[in-house]
Design an enzyme around this catalytic site. Structure first.
Site, PDB file in Angstrom:
ATOM      1  CG  PHE A  31     -38.073  -8.668 -72.556  1.00 26.72           C
ATOM      2  CD1 PHE A  31     -37.688  -9.232 -71.346  1.00 26.72           C
ATOM      3  CD2 PHE A  31     -38.977  -7.621 -72.543  1.00 26.72           C
ATOM      4  CE1 PHE A  31     -38.196  -8.765 -70.157  1.00 26.72           C
ATOM      5  CE2 PHE A  31     -39.499  -7.154 -71.358  1.00 26.72           C
ATOM      6  CZ  PHE A  31     -39.110  -7.714 -70.163  1.00 26.72           C
ATOM      7  CB  ALA A  55     -38.944 -15.736 -74.721  1.00 24.37           C
ATOM      8  CD  GLU A 105     -43.519 -11.629 -78.732  1.00 25.59           C
ATOM      9  OE1 GLU A 105     -44.566 -11.173 -78.214  1.00 25.59           O
ATOM     10  OE2 GLU A 105     -42.438 -11.736 -78.099  1.00 25.59           O
ATOM     11  CB  ILE A 136     -34.495 -12.825 -65.796  1.00 22.53           C
ATOM     12  CG1 ILE A 136     -33.312 -12.866 -66.782  1.00 22.53           C
ATOM     13  CG2 ILE A 136     -33.995 -12.759 -64.351  1.00 22.53           C
ATOM     14  CD1 ILE A 136     -32.454 -11.618 -66.797  1.00 22.53           C
ATOM     15  CB  THR A 182     -45.760 -12.242 -61.347  1.00 26.94           C
ATOM     16  OG1 THR A 182     -45.146 -12.132 -62.638  1.00 26.94           O
ATOM     17  CG2 THR A 182     -45.780 -10.881 -60.652  1.00 26.94           C
ATOM     18  CG  HIS A 230     -45.002 -12.729 -67.248  1.00 27.30           C
ATOM     19  ND1 HIS A 230     -43.793 -12.423 -67.830  1.00 27.30           N
ATOM     20  CD2 HIS A 230     -45.949 -12.519 -68.186  1.00 27.30           C
ATOM     21  CE1 HIS A 230     -44.002 -12.048 -69.088  1.00 27.30           C
ATOM     22  NE2 HIS A 230     -45.296 -12.098 -69.325  1.00 27.30           N
ATOM     23  NE  ARG A 238     -27.153 -21.056 -67.022  1.00 30.64           N
ATOM     24  CZ  ARG A 238     -26.699 -20.913 -65.781  1.00 30.64           C
ATOM     25  NH1 ARG A 238     -26.248 -19.746 -65.374  1.00 30.64           N
ATOM     26  NH2 ARG A 238     -26.682 -21.931 -64.938  1.00 30.64           N
TER      27      ARG A 238
END
Length: 164
Positions: free
Chosen positions: A29, A63, A65, A89, A93, A95, A134
């Site tokens: 992702f 992330a 997993e 990011i 929401t 999440h 980054r």
């Protein structure tokens, strides 16, 4: 982006990855970012003597997993260190909060239980621009920095075990 306090420059060339087997687990992702983090980690390991065949890249969906996969990599007993890389990011929401918290807590739990270093290299940013900053080149790449931390921690763990 702040790189203040990062020991990357002072540690370059001070650690040896020549005999190490490292698992680098990277989320797919936000692949633009995580691919760059993976490249940075591989670069740091190679610069310090790691052989390509001793660095195992493992891709996972996101992330979330990372902790489960890091735990399985530790259990496999084939690695001297595990590096977890991802990028979450912030969206509109909650999440973001749930994924970041559980990823952090999960990797922390794995690291505390493991007898090898498990390094957290997950970006948690407000926007894509912060993530891109980054995931740049050299010391500005948090994948590179995570790999350097892993190499240093292998030395620390070995020293604590009386292995050198």
């Amino acid at each position: 982006m702040s790189t203040g306090g990062s020991p990357v420059e002072e540690r370059r060339g001070q650690v040896d990855a020549g005999s190490l087997r490292v698992a680098v687990i990277a989320a797919r992702f936000n692949a633009e970012i995580t691919d760059s983090l993976l490249r940075g980690a591989r670069e740091a390991l190679a610069e310090h003597g790691a052989r390509e065949e001793d660095v195992t890249a493992i891709r996972v969906p996101g992330a979330w997993e990372l902790p489960q996969t890091a735990a399985r990599a530790v259990e496999a007993g084939r690695f001297d260190a595990v590096i977890a890389l991802g990028c979450v990011i912030r969206g509109e929401t909650p999440h973001f909060d749930y994924v970041c918290q559980e990823t952090s807590l999960g990797l922390g739990a794995v690291a505390r239980a493991a007898d090898i270093p498990v390094v957290f290299g997950v970006l948690t940013t407000d926007d894509l621009a912060q993530a891109q900053a980054r995931a740049g080149e050299g010391k500005d790449n948090k994948g590179y920095e995570a790999a350097m931390a892993a190499l240093e921690m292998v030395s620390v763990v070995r020293q604590l075990r009386g292995e050198g």
